[in-house]
Design an enzyme around this catalytic site. Structure first.
Site, PDB file in Angstrom:
ATOM      1  N   GLY A   1       1.011  -1.193   0.258  1.00  0.00           N
ATOM      2  CA  GLY A   1       0.017   0.004  -0.317  1.00  0.00           C
ATOM      3  C   GLY A   1       0.873   1.259  -0.130  1.00  0.00           C
TER       4      GLY A   1
ATOM      5  N   GLY B   1       3.511   1.053   3.073  1.00  0.00           N
ATOM      6  CA  GLY B   1       3.538  -0.684   4.104  1.00  0.00           C
ATOM      7  C   GLY B   1       3.503  -1.790   2.583  1.00  0.00           C
TER       8      GLY B   1
ATOM      9  N   ASP C   1     -11.219   6.878  -0.040  1.00  0.00           N
ATOM     10  CA  ASP C   1     -10.094   6.684  -1.383  1.00  0.00           C
ATOM     11  C   ASP C   1     -10.945   5.612  -2.373  1.00  0.00           C
ATOM     12  OD1 ASP C   1      -8.114   6.736  -3.051  1.00  0.00           O
ATOM     13  OD2 ASP C   1      -6.661   5.621  -0.971  1.00  0.00           O
TER      14      ASP C   1
END
Length: 261
Positions: free
Chosen positions: A73, A76, A192
């Protein structure tokens, strides 16, 4: 017409489900008390049947071997691992050097820890040390919608692409998940919504994921609403016109626009 169809789906809001308190491995106190006691070198499970610790997670991933990485992502990597009790999970390991990764950790843990809906990915627990911040989720078998939409038959000729019936089912599932978020007493804007943040289970039911940017709409003292500025994925083109005109606060309408795009 397609966008209107999506708006209608989002408009059919179900009565919000009662928010349940997460369960800690070390306490049975309220959600607020649980989060207020979280410090470094701490771990807890939101599922009372699971025991989570850094030792167990390192063992399950062979000390976070690259062989277990299934995705990544903004801040991470994501690992697939099987715990000692046989449960397969997805582990998001946030970059310890990313300040925004720390913000995402808190936002996602607190938001998902208090939400329960069939079209929202389930968080199972967390583990935090001085150098690691880990979030543990249910493992969703068929990966992201993004992967399926961009599937090339010549690359995977044995895999069937999504039928229109399946696509409608996925859109309906995402719309139901957003309707739940937007219909809460204190609505939550995901901020998002995109195909890579929609995970598909073995029956191709949709699960909204990645709540690192989620914010409550009204003023609140919760961790999830501590940052009010609207953000989103850098370079992602499907932002509503009002953001381009200078709006900087999250809105529910922006989620619907992203879904329609």
């Amino acid at each position: 017409m397609f966008f209107a169809f999506l708006v209608i789906l989002c408009g059919k809001r179900k009565k919000p489900q009662k928010v349940q308190n997460p369960v800690s491995t070390t306490t049975t106190t309220t959600t607020t008390e649980l989060f207020s006691t979280i410090t470094a070198n701490n771990s807890a499970s939101f599922d009372p049947t699971l025991q989570i610790s850094m030792t167990k997670l390192r063992r399950a991933t062979k000390n976070f071997s690259s062989d277990f990485i299934i995705g990544g992502g903004r801040f991470g990597l994501i690992y697939k691992a099987q715990l000692s009790n046989g449960v397969t999970v997805a582990i998001k390991r946030l970059d310890p050097d990313a300040f925004k990764g720390s913000q995402e950790f808190w936002a996602e843990m607190v938001t998902l820890g208090m939400l329960h809906h069939p079209n929202i990915v389930k968080i199972l627990g967390y583990c935090m040390t001085d150098s690691n911040k880990l979030l543990i989720y249910e493992f969703i078998q068929n990966g992201s919608l993004d992967q399926w939409l961009h599937l090339q038959e010549e690359e995977k000729p044995d895999v069937t692409t999504l039928s229109w019936g399946t696509r409608i089912q996925i859109v309906r599932g995402v719309a139901n998940g957003l309707s739940f978020l937007h219909g809460l007493d204190k609505p939550i804007a995901h901020q998002d919504i995109k195909s890579s943040n929609v995970l598909l289970d073995s029956n191709f039911q949709a699960h909204i994921s990645d709540f690192g940017l989620a914010r409550r709409i009204d003023a609140s003292t919760s961790y999830a609403s501590s940052q009010s500025q609207s953000t989103g994925t850098m370079g992602y083109s499907y932002k509503p016109p009002e953001y381009k005109d200078g709006l900087t606060v999250p809105t529910l309408e922006a989620d619907v626009y992203s879904l329609g795009s």
